[in-house]
Write an enzyme that holds these catalytic residues in place. Structure first.
Site, PDB file in Angstrom:
ATOM      1  N   GLU A  54       0.847  -1.190   0.000  1.00  0.00           N
ATOM      2  CA  GLU A  54       0.000   0.000   0.000  1.00  0.00           C
ATOM      3  C   GLU A  54       0.882   1.239   0.000  1.00  0.00           C
ATOM      4  O   GLU A  54       1.816   1.346   0.800  1.00  0.00           O
ATOM      5  CB  GLU A  54      -0.915   0.051   1.225  1.00  0.00           C
ATOM      6  N   GLU A  79       4.835   5.080   3.738  1.00  0.00           N
ATOM      7  CA  GLU A  79       4.380   6.401   4.187  1.00  0.00           C
ATOM      8  C   GLU A  79       5.601   7.268   4.471  1.00  0.00           C
ATOM      9  O   GLU A  79       6.492   6.857   5.204  1.00  0.00           O
ATOM     10  CB  GLU A  79       3.512   6.269   5.443  1.00  0.00           C
ATOM     11  N   GLU A 106      10.038   7.946   0.774  1.00  0.00           N
ATOM     12  CA  GLU A 106       9.365   8.198  -0.500  1.00  0.00           C
ATOM     13  C   GLU A 106       9.165   6.888  -1.258  1.00  0.00           C
ATOM     14  O   GLU A 106      10.092   6.076  -1.379  1.00  0.00           O
ATOM     15  CB  GLU A 106      10.186   9.154  -1.355  1.00  0.00           C
ATOM     16  N   ASP A 129      -1.861  12.475  -2.511  1.00  0.00           N
ATOM     17  CA  ASP A 129      -1.988  13.926  -2.643  1.00  0.00           C
ATOM     18  C   ASP A 129      -2.134  14.259  -4.129  1.00  0.00           C
ATOM     19  O   ASP A 129      -1.254  13.932  -4.922  1.00  0.00           O
ATOM     20  CB  ASP A 129      -0.748  14.609  -2.066  1.00  0.00           C
ATOM     21  N   LYS A 133      -2.466  22.060  -8.218  1.00  0.00           N
ATOM     22  CA  LYS A 133      -1.942  23.212  -8.942  1.00  0.00           C
ATOM     23  C   LYS A 133      -0.951  22.769 -10.014  1.00  0.00           C
ATOM     24  O   LYS A 133      -0.124  21.887  -9.776  1.00  0.00           O
ATOM     25  CB  LYS A 133      -1.279  24.188  -7.977  1.00  0.00           C
ATOM     26  N   ASP A 165     -10.544  10.720  -3.957  1.00  0.00           N
ATOM     27  CA  ASP A 165     -11.756  11.542  -3.963  1.00  0.00           C
ATOM     28  C   ASP A 165     -11.684  12.627  -5.038  1.00  0.00           C
ATOM     29  O   ASP A 165     -12.648  13.359  -5.241  1.00  0.00           O
ATOM     30  CB  ASP A 165     -11.949  12.205  -2.600  1.00  0.00           C
TER      31      ASP A 165
END
Length: 224
Positions: A54, A79, A106, A129, A133, A165
């Protein structure tokens, strides 16, 4: 165990790859990644079971639940934020989960230097994330180079799942994955996840704000 019981095993100036307390620390801006000899998954997990990974594990609710659900499957939780790694580690320790390795670092660095070809049965990317932009687009996870690396580490028939989302991020990521993988769903290649996806903190957050949750799945083509 509390999250604060996990201590970072080095100061910044002494940073180096290290496995300790079921956490693999992969520091940033380190010039000697290749000097660390990565143990095999069989040695790390003390079994020969399949390995799933994951990315963007957050506080670890989802991956700990998966590891508890089927102990014959080994999981790796990646993570980059240490405060979140601490929370994953606390849940893992308190639930006595033995089939989970946490990677603090990373995802791109971990894959490039320490994951061999055809390592994972499944990769799940939960709520990355979106960096919406345009000037931040270089930070987005689903870019050609990293998607190719994810394809490399999947076994033939292995599955790559993205849950998000952000509809724009979803459709952009699908366009990249279509270049290297076979869609596991019919056009438009995603579904709206209406039921509980698995207790993710981010899922609960976005649902509480009335956001829709989208899921897409792709499969590694034979020969890639």
């Amino acid at each position: 165990m509390k999250p604060q019981d996990l201590k970072l095993p080095y100061f910044w100036e002494d940073r180096c790859p290290k496995i300790e307390n079921h956490v693999f620390y992969v520091p940033s801006y380190y010039p000697k990644y290749e000097e660390f000899v990565m143990p095999s998954w069989q040695n790390l997990f003390a079994n020969e079971g399949p390995v799933c990974c994951e990315l963007c594990s957050g506080n670890g609710d989802w991956v700990v639940e998966q590891a508890l659900k089927d102990t014959s499957i080994n999981w790796i939780a990646v993570e980059k934020r240490f405060d979140r790694v601490r929370k994953i580690w606390s849940k893992m320790s308190n639930h006595k989960v033995n089939n989970l390795l946490i990677v603090c670092g990373e995802a791109q660095t971990f894959f490039t230097h320490y994951v061999t070809d055809a390592s994972f049965q499944k990769i799940v990317v939960n709520f990355p994330d979106p960096w919406p932009k345009f000037r931040h687009r270089k930070h987005r996870l689903f870019q050609d180079v990293f998607v190719q690396d994810m394809v490399r580490v999947l076994v033939e028939g292995g599955q790559l799942t993205l849950v998000t989302d952000d509809h724009t991020y979803l459709t952009n990521s699908i366009q990249v994955m279509l270049n290297y993988l076979s869609p596991g769903m019919q056009d438009p290649y995603y579904v709206n996840v209406k039921d509980n996806y698995g207790g993710s903190w981010f899922e609960n957050l976005w649902r509480s704000k009335g956001e829709k949750i989208f899921c897409t799945e792709f499969v590694k083509r034979v020969g890639i």
